[in-house]
Design a protein around this motif. Structure first.
Motif, short mmCIF file in Angstrom:
data_model
loop_
_atom_site.label_atom_id
_atom_site.label_comp_id
_atom_site.label_asym_id
_atom_site.label_seq_id
_atom_site.Cartn_x
_atom_site.Cartn_y
_atom_site.Cartn_z
N UNK A 237 1.21 -1.45 -0.17
CA UNK A 237 0.14 -0.28 0.09
C UNK A 237 0.72 1.36 0.15
N UNK A 238 1.53 1.16 -0.18
CA UNK A 238 3.18 2.45 -0.73
C UNK A 238 2.29 3.44 -1.64
N UNK A 239 1.93 2.91 -2.36
CA UNK A 239 1.35 3.95 -3.08
C UNK A 239 -0.47 4.67 -2.83
N UNK A 240 -0.56 3.84 -1.79
CA UNK A 240 -2.15 4.20 -1.46
C UNK A 240 -1.42 5.46 -0.56
N UNK A 241 -0.35 5.27 0.81
CA UNK A 241 0.44 6.07 1.15
C UNK A 241 0.96 6.86 0.43
N UNK A 242 1.29 7.18 -0.23
CA UNK A 242 1.78 8.66 -1.36
C UNK A 242 0.41 9.29 -1.09
N UNK A 243 -0.10 9.00 -1.81
CA UNK A 243 -2.07 9.42 -2.48
C UNK A 243 -2.48 10.02 -1.44
N UNK B 199 -4.96 19.58 -5.18
CA UNK B 199 -4.16 18.28 -6.03
C UNK B 199 -3.50 18.26 -6.82
N UNK B 200 -3.71 18.69 -8.09
CA UNK B 200 -3.05 19.33 -9.64
C UNK B 200 -1.50 20.06 -9.11
N UNK B 201 -1.70 21.00 -8.13
CA UNK B 201 -0.89 21.79 -7.84
C UNK B 201 0.28 21.01 -6.75
N UNK B 202 0.02 20.36 -6.41
CA UNK B 202 0.18 18.99 -5.46
C UNK B 202 1.59 18.28 -7.30
N UNK B 203 1.17 17.87 -7.72
CA UNK B 203 1.39 16.62 -8.97
C UNK B 203 2.33 17.73 -9.64
N UNK C 114 10.41 17.29 -5.61
CA UNK C 114 10.12 15.84 -4.74
C UNK C 114 9.99 15.27 -5.80
N UNK C 115 9.79 13.46 -4.80
CA UNK C 115 9.62 12.25 -4.97
C UNK C 115 7.85 11.90 -4.94
N UNK C 116 7.63 11.09 -5.16
CA UNK C 116 6.09 10.79 -4.97
C UNK C 116 5.47 10.79 -3.35
N UNK D 200 5.10 18.70 -2.71
CA UNK D 200 4.32 20.42 -2.03
C UNK D 200 3.42 21.49 -3.32
N UNK D 201 2.98 21.62 -2.59
CA UNK D 201 1.97 22.83 -3.10
C UNK D 201 3.22 24.34 -3.79
N UNK D 202 4.20 24.26 -1.92
CA UNK D 202 5.28 25.37 -2.75
C UNK D 202 5.60 25.06 -3.71
#
Length: 251
Positions: free
Chosen positions: A45-51, A90-94, A99-101, A105-107
């Motif tokens: 569930x690594x990907x789930x935690x990242x999301x 979320x789009x801004x974060x992506x 930084x990695x998944x 960050x928003x900033x």
């Protein structure tokens, strides 16, 4: 999945069964799902935690942004836009390429993606105010200047019952990583919605770039009803439009 029958409808979990309402019906199904502990620890569930981490980042920064514009948002129904603002963030974060998944960050993202966001999902600025809008950021004086020439009876789509409108401009410097913000709001005079003469609207609001280089500007229109010389908000602000108009990175 089965439907609940009987007079009393149940919502919740009882004896391994989950009771819930959906679309006006009350249903029941066997309770299941993955435990929270497994999601937190299982490598699968690594990907789930990242999301989850990035969604949480978007939610926190959405709260900071709404706090920064709280005075500008006063008088408008913005509750329904909270989830949409989180989605936009979320789009801004992506868009963060540094930084990695799970750590984006928003900033570090593309904050210009916030431009055009409407706080009132039922009343957009582009369907309410049709005049050209000009915004200018002055890093020397740390001022935002707004100007527009508005002919009320042709440039403003006023709802029934409105007798007047006013324009508001909000500006905020946002330190997303430090959870700090500083903002200001400028509001115009009231103008009759039936006016046929162009009104030159000029507003200035200050921002403090020492807080952060990230600055967002909001433009809105608010409708009022005059009764015996007193201005009253129209229908709890249901028709007021508020839009994130521009992003600026101070130099």
């Amino acid at each position: 999945m089965a439907r609940q029958s009987g007079i009393i409808k149940i919502e919740g979990k009882i004896g391994g069964m989950s009771f819930y309402g959906q679309g006006g019906s009350y249903l029941v199904r066997q309770a299941g799902g993955v435990s929270g502990n497994r999601i937190r620890t299982d490598p699968a569930f690594k990907r789930t935690r990242e999301n989850q981490a990035e969604f949480g980042e978007a939610g926190r920064q959405g709260k900071l942004l709404r706090t920064a514009f709280r005075n500008a948002l006063a008088g408008a129904p913005t509750g329904a836009s909270t989830a949409k603002l989180t989605q936009r963030l979320v789009r801004v974060v992506q868009s963060d390429t540094a930084n990695g998944r799970g750590e984006r960050k928003v900033s570090a993202g593309d904050l210009s993606l916030l431009e055009g966001f409407e706080f009132n999902v039922k009343s957009g600025l582009d369907t309410t105010l049709f005049s050209d809008l000009s915004l200018a950021f002055d890093d020397t004086g740390e001022e935002l200047t707004f100007s527009s020439s508005i002919v009320p009876n042709t440039d403003v789509s006023a709802p029934e019952g409105a007798t007047h409108f006013r324009v508001k401009v909000g500006v905020a410097s946002l330190d997303f990583d430090g959870s700090k913000q500083k903002s200001a709001v400028a509001i115009s005079s009231e103008y009759p919605v039936s006016g046929t003469t162009a009104q030159s609207v000029s507003l200035t609001a200050g921002y403090d770039k020492s807080v952060s280089a990230h600055t967002l500007a909001m433009v809105g229109i608010e409708f009022l009803q005059e009764v015996n010389g007193v201005m009253y908000p129209l229908r709890n602000g249901a028709f007021n439009a508020l839009r994130l108009q521009a992003y600026h990175e101070a130099v």
